[in-house]
Write a protein that holds these residues in place. Structure first.
Motif, PDB file in Angstrom:
ATOM      1  N   MET A 229      51.763 -12.416 -16.321  1.00 36.17           N
ATOM      2  CA  MET A 229      50.314 -12.195 -16.390  1.00 36.17           C
ATOM      3  C   MET A 229      50.043 -11.050 -17.377  1.00 36.17           C
ATOM      4  SD  MET A 229      47.573 -13.524 -15.384  1.00 36.17           S
ATOM      5  CE  MET A 229      48.321 -14.618 -14.176  1.00 36.17           C
ATOM      6  N   SER A 230      50.524 -11.262 -18.631  1.00 35.76           N
ATOM      7  CA  SER A 230      50.469 -10.191 -19.627  1.00 35.76           C
ATOM      8  C   SER A 230      49.037  -9.759 -19.911  1.00 35.76           C
ATOM      9  CB  SER A 230      51.160 -10.644 -20.922  1.00 35.76           C
ATOM     10  OG  SER A 230      50.549 -11.829 -21.415  1.00 35.76           O
ATOM     11  N   GLY A 231      48.085 -10.702 -19.880  1.00 38.35           N
ATOM     12  CA  GLY A 231      46.705 -10.330 -20.141  1.00 38.35           C
ATOM     13  C   GLY A 231      46.204  -9.287 -19.164  1.00 38.35           C
ATOM     14  N   LEU A 232      46.497  -9.475 -17.887  1.00 38.18           N
ATOM     15  CA  LEU A 232      46.085  -8.502 -16.875  1.00 38.18           C
ATOM     16  C   LEU A 232      46.793  -7.173 -17.074  1.00 38.18           C
ATOM     17  CD1 LEU A 232      45.969 -10.742 -13.675  1.00 38.18           C
ATOM     18  CD2 LEU A 232      44.048  -9.945 -15.059  1.00 38.18           C
ATOM     19  N   ASP A 233      48.024  -7.217 -17.549  1.00 33.62           N
ATOM     20  CA  ASP A 233      48.768  -5.978 -17.776  1.00 33.62           C
ATOM     21  C   ASP A 233      48.126  -5.127 -18.863  1.00 33.62           C
ATOM     22  OD1 ASP A 233      50.605  -6.697 -15.874  1.00 33.62           O
ATOM     23  OD2 ASP A 233      52.039  -7.565 -17.288  1.00 33.62           O
ATOM     24  N   ASP A 234      47.336  -5.758 -19.711  1.00 31.75           N
ATOM     25  CA  ASP A 234      46.693  -5.023 -20.800  1.00 31.75           C
ATOM     26  C   ASP A 234      45.394  -4.338 -20.364  1.00 31.75           C
ATOM     27  OD1 ASP A 234      48.679  -5.827 -22.526  1.00 31.75           O
ATOM     28  OD2 ASP A 234      47.601  -7.623 -23.184  1.00 31.75           O
ATOM     29  N   LEU A 235      44.951  -4.589 -19.137  1.00 37.90           N
ATOM     30  CA  LEU A 235      43.730  -3.953 -18.651  1.00 37.90           C
ATOM     31  C   LEU A 235      43.950  -2.450 -18.484  1.00 37.90           C
ATOM     32  CD1 LEU A 235      42.708  -6.576 -15.947  1.00 37.90           C
ATOM     33  CD2 LEU A 235      41.326  -5.944 -17.945  1.00 37.90           C
ATOM     34  N   PRO A 236      42.891  -1.658 -18.606  1.00 33.14           N
ATOM     35  CA  PRO A 236      43.036  -0.205 -18.405  1.00 33.14           C
ATOM     36  C   PRO A 236      43.330   0.132 -16.951  1.00 33.14           C
ATOM     37  CG  PRO A 236      40.728  -0.798 -18.708  1.00 33.14           C
ATOM     38  CD  PRO A 236      41.521  -2.034 -18.991  1.00 33.14           C
ATOM     39  N   SER A 237      43.772   1.347 -16.717  1.00 33.33           N
ATOM     40  CA  SER A 237      44.036   1.791 -15.346  1.00 33.33           C
ATOM     41  C   SER A 237      42.744   1.743 -14.533  1.00 33.33           C
ATOM     42  CB  SER A 237      44.585   3.218 -15.348  1.00 33.33           C
ATOM     43  OG  SER A 237      43.557   4.132 -15.741  1.00 33.33           O
ATOM     44  N   LEU A 238      42.900   1.683 -13.220  1.00 30.51           N
ATOM     45  CA  LEU A 238      41.715   1.646 -12.366  1.00 30.51           C
ATOM     46  C   LEU A 238      40.911   2.939 -12.467  1.00 30.51           C
ATOM     47  CD1 LEU A 238      43.137  -0.146  -9.212  1.00 30.51           C
ATOM     48  CD2 LEU A 238      41.506  -1.056 -10.863  1.00 30.51           C
ATOM     49  N   ALA A 239      41.599   4.059 -12.643  1.00 27.82           N
ATOM     50  CA  ALA A 239      40.877   5.323 -12.815  1.00 27.82           C
ATOM     51  C   ALA A 239      40.005   5.260 -14.071  1.00 27.82           C
ATOM     52  CB  ALA A 239      41.870   6.483 -12.900  1.00 27.82           C
ATOM     53  N   ARG A 240      40.546   4.656 -15.141  1.00 26.44           N
ATOM     54  CA  ARG A 240      39.774   4.523 -16.367  1.00 26.44           C
ATOM     55  C   ARG A 240      38.618   3.549 -16.175  1.00 26.44           C
ATOM     56  NH1 ARG A 240      38.159   7.477 -19.794  1.00 26.44           N
ATOM     57  NH2 ARG A 240      40.275   8.351 -19.861  1.00 26.44           N
ATOM     58  N   VAL A 241      38.849   2.461 -15.462  1.00 27.12           N
ATOM     59  CA  VAL A 241      37.791   1.480 -15.185  1.00 27.12           C
ATOM     60  C   VAL A 241      36.637   2.148 -14.439  1.00 27.12           C
ATOM     61  CG1 VAL A 241      37.216  -0.591 -13.858  1.00 27.12           C
ATOM     62  CG2 VAL A 241      39.305  -0.530 -15.225  1.00 27.12           C
ATOM     63  N   ILE A 242      36.982   2.932 -13.425  1.00 35.61           N
ATOM     64  CA  ILE A 242      35.956   3.619 -12.630  1.00 35.61           C
ATOM     65  C   ILE A 242      35.159   4.586 -13.514  1.00 35.61           C
ATOM     66  CG2 ILE A 242      35.634   5.352 -10.821  1.00 35.61           C
ATOM     67  CD1 ILE A 242      37.837   3.917  -9.255  1.00 35.61           C
ATOM     68  N   ALA A 243      35.859   5.299 -14.381  1.00 37.71           N
ATOM     69  CA  ALA A 243      35.172   6.229 -15.282  1.00 37.71           C
ATOM     70  C   ALA A 243      34.305   5.478 -16.288  1.00 37.71           C
ATOM     71  CB  ALA A 243      36.202   7.092 -16.004  1.00 37.71           C
ATOM     72  N   ASN A 244      34.836   4.392 -16.851  1.00 30.27           N
ATOM     73  CA  ASN A 244      34.089   3.640 -17.875  1.00 30.27           C
ATOM     74  C   ASN A 244      32.798   3.045 -17.329  1.00 30.27           C
ATOM     75  OD1 ASN A 244      36.088   4.191 -19.720  1.00 30.27           O
ATOM     76  ND2 ASN A 244      37.051   2.163 -19.611  1.00 30.27           N
ATOM     77  N   HIS A 245      32.839   2.614 -16.068  1.00 31.38           N
ATOM     78  CA  HIS A 245      31.690   1.901 -15.495  1.00 31.38           C
ATOM     79  C   HIS A 245      30.882   2.760 -14.506  1.00 31.38           C
ATOM     80  CE1 HIS A 245      32.776  -1.953 -17.291  1.00 31.38           C
ATOM     81  NE2 HIS A 245      34.030  -1.688 -16.982  1.00 31.38           N
ATOM     82  N   GLY A 246      31.240   4.022 -14.369  1.00 32.36           N
ATOM     83  CA  GLY A 246      30.488   4.905 -13.473  1.00 32.36           C
ATOM     84  C   GLY A 246      30.525   4.455 -12.025  1.00 32.36           C
TER      85      GLY A 246
END
Length: 279
Positions: free
Chosen positions: A1-18
């Motif tokens: 599931m290489s595409g999912l592996d390329d997603l940012p960390s969850l901490a970054r996701v939380i920061a990016n989306h507030g």
């Protein structure tokens, strides 16, 4: 599931989306992807299953379910702020992730799923027990799901698996153990979550039984158990006096001393009493 592996960390996701967790929604985000994958593995082989996830938040467990090969994931999320983050996962899921915005208490998820179905979720604390009761008492048994793998506050998890004789034993234990085999498969400390709750958490895996463990009419059983545990300090002959005028005789007929208290009666004993009262 290489595409999912390329997603940012969850901490970054939380920061990016507030995505600061909202207490009003019972949110506590689990950010360690190793832990979310471990939770997904506790549910067994997902490759031929549809999975229902409630409250995916930024999608940590969602990623784990997809990476474990779930045939399809239906994620129900009430918080609209989380939808863009989940859309990023959906875009890399090869069509295996469907996100539905709404309240899990109001959505007919069963109609959107194809058996076999497993329910796997880090449940919001404020609706976890209510959802569990609905899944365990659907009106028609067996239900649409094959197993449940759910995270609760550890105190709730201990009530689910409790045995007679202790303070944790009560209505939730009887409801859970009558129609499933529940077991605690993981415990997690507060610091595993953001924000850290004040309590430990635990994951409970429920294996569905095709038939209840002992025969009993569901409505009669629930009524008897509710009466008994609503006055759990009283002897059963007093707590259940409204169930039948000859309650002491009926208790004795199934081998339960009228002087026993609710927490001393086994699941089998309550089912036998329900049958005696039904007749």
């Amino acid at each position: 599931m290489s595409g999912l592996d390329d997603l940012p960390s969850l901490a970054r996701v939380i920061a990016n989306h507030g995505l600061a967790a909202k207490k009003s929604l019972g949110q506590n985000f689990l950010l360690d992807l190793n832990l979310t994958e471990k939770i997904a593995r506790q549910a067994g082989d997902l490759r031929d299953c549809d999975v229902l996830e409630i409250g995916p938040g930024p999608g940590g467990l969602t990623r784990g379910l997809l990476s474990q090969g779930a045939r399809r994931v239906l994620a129900v999320e009430k918080d609209a702020r989380c939808l863009p983050a989940l859309a990023e996962i959906a875009a890399l899921s090869d069509g295996r992730l469907q996100v539905v915005q709404g309240d899990a208490l109001d959505i007919d998820a069963a109609s959107m799923l194809t058996p076999p179905v497993r329910i796997i979720a880090n449940l919001p604390y404020n609706v976890g027990t209510e959802l569990l009761v609905r899944w365990l008492d659907p009106g028609v048994w067996p239900p649409f799901w094959q197993s449940l793998t759910l995270m609760f506050q550890r105190e709730v998890a201990e009530r689910i698996v409790a045995q007679p004789g202790g303070k944790a034993y009560g209505r939730l234990a009887i409801l859970s153990q009558w129609r499933t085999t529940p077991r605690i498969v993981m415990t997690l400390p507060p610091e595993a979550f953001t924000p850290a709750p004040k309590v430990h958490s635990a994951v409970v895996h429920f294996t569905r039984l095709d038939e209840p463990r002992f025969p009993a009419d569901p409505k009669v059983l629930q009524r008897v158990v509710a009466m008994a545990f609503n006055q759990r300090r009283k002897m059963l002959r007093a707590a259940l006096k409204g169930a039948a005028p000859d309650i002491e005789d009926r208790l004795r007929s199934v081998g339960i001393p009228p002087t026993e208290r609710a927490e001393q009666v086994s699941l089998e004993g309550f089912c036998a009493l329900a049958r005696a009262l039904e007749n």
